[in-house]
Design a protein around this motif. Structure first.
Motif, mmCIF file in Angstrom:
data_model
loop_
_atom_site.group_PDB
_atom_site.id
_atom_site.type_symbol
_atom_site.label_atom_id
_atom_site.label_comp_id
_atom_site.label_asym_id
_atom_site.label_seq_id
_atom_site.Cartn_x
_atom_site.Cartn_y
_atom_site.Cartn_z
ATOM 1 N N MET A 124 0.867 -1.165 0.000
ATOM 2 C CA MET A 124 0.000 0.000 0.000
ATOM 3 C C MET A 124 0.908 1.219 0.000
ATOM 4 S SD MET A 124 -2.639 -1.181 2.962
ATOM 5 C CE MET A 124 -1.554 -2.118 4.010
ATOM 6 N N PRO A 125 0.653 2.313 -0.587
ATOM 7 C CA PRO A 125 -0.544 2.689 -1.346
ATOM 8 C C PRO A 125 -0.494 2.301 -2.816
ATOM 9 C CG PRO A 125 0.861 4.591 -1.118
ATOM 10 C CD PRO A 125 1.554 3.452 -0.414
ATOM 11 N N LEU A 126 0.507 1.540 -3.243
ATOM 12 C CA LEU A 126 0.557 1.106 -4.649
ATOM 13 C C LEU A 126 -0.678 0.306 -5.039
ATOM 14 C CD1 LEU A 126 4.231 -0.152 -5.148
ATOM 15 C CD2 LEU A 126 3.217 1.971 -5.952
ATOM 16 N N GLN A 127 -1.297 -0.335 -4.056
ATOM 17 C CA GLN A 127 -2.439 -1.218 -4.268
ATOM 18 C C GLN A 127 -2.097 -2.285 -5.302
ATOM 19 O OE1 GLN A 127 -5.930 1.123 -5.010
ATOM 20 N NE2 GLN A 127 -5.925 1.978 -2.957
ATOM 21 N N LYS A 128 -0.888 -2.828 -5.157
ATOM 22 C CA LYS A 128 -0.422 -3.916 -6.009
ATOM 23 C C LYS A 128 0.143 -5.015 -5.125
ATOM 24 C CE LYS A 128 0.994 -1.496 -10.176
ATOM 25 N NZ LYS A 128 2.124 -1.217 -11.061
ATOM 26 N N GLY A 129 0.067 -6.204 -5.623
ATOM 27 C CA GLY A 129 0.633 -7.325 -4.905
ATOM 28 C C GLY A 129 1.434 -8.210 -5.822
ATOM 29 N N TYR A 130 2.306 -9.011 -5.216
ATOM 30 C CA TYR A 130 3.161 -9.908 -5.969
ATOM 31 C C TYR A 130 3.246 -11.241 -5.245
ATOM 32 C CZ TYR A 130 4.701 -5.452 -7.905
ATOM 33 O OH TYR A 130 4.731 -4.218 -8.478
ATOM 34 N N PRO A 131 2.929 -12.350 -5.939
ATOM 35 C CA PRO A 131 3.149 -13.659 -5.312
ATOM 36 C C PRO A 131 4.647 -13.914 -5.180
ATOM 37 C CG PRO A 131 2.360 -13.912 -7.565
ATOM 38 C CD PRO A 131 2.372 -12.453 -7.279
#
Length: 149
Positions: A124-131
């Protein structure tokens, strides 16, 4: 190690490689707070370091965690737990800001020394995720059953 009235409890220290779009070196130190082998959960406080990676957030993150033991028995040579760690990531990348990160993951440890973590880093705050997949040495969560007495 920490010494208590009923025995010794280890810190959880790990070194390894983390694959998260591209490989990174990872080192972590997480100290359990509950120290009770009769409970199937624990809370941790620690720090996580990942080497610089221009593809996603990486750096130094002081963190808090929750551990829920799924397979945890002093007579087995492996341990399985579901974990959530959250902390503030001081990012080493020039193009990314410091931010909060949440990392739910499944943790498997074999003979108290080899481990694998499979999970998801959400920034957060990118509001992105990475497995991610992290494999390494250390861990030492199984030493929660070690006692001197």
């Amino acid at each position: 190690m920490f010494f208590g009235i009923s025995g010794a409890v280890a810190q959880i220290f790990s070194l390894g490689m983390k694959q998260d779009k591209r490989p990174m070196f990872q080192a972590a130190l997480n100290v359990p707070l509950v120290f009770n082998t009769d409970k199937n959960y624990d809370f941790t406080v620690g720090v996580d370091y990942t080497s610089k990676n221009s593809k996603q957030p990486s750096g130094l993150a002081p963190q808090l965690g929750f551990v829920r033991y799924i397979v945890d028995n002093r007579y087995k040579d492996f341990l399985v737990s579901a974990n959530v760690q959250t902390g503030y990531l001081f990012d080493f990348n020039k193009g990314m800001d410091n931010q909060f990160r949440v990392s739910p993951h499944l943790y498997v440890e074999y003979q108290g020394f080899f481990h694998c973590r499979v999970g998801y880093d959400y920034a957060m705050p990118l509001q992105k995720g990475y497995p991610f997949v992290s494999i390494g040495i250390g861990g030492l969560m199984m030493f929660r059953h070690f006692s001197i007495m």
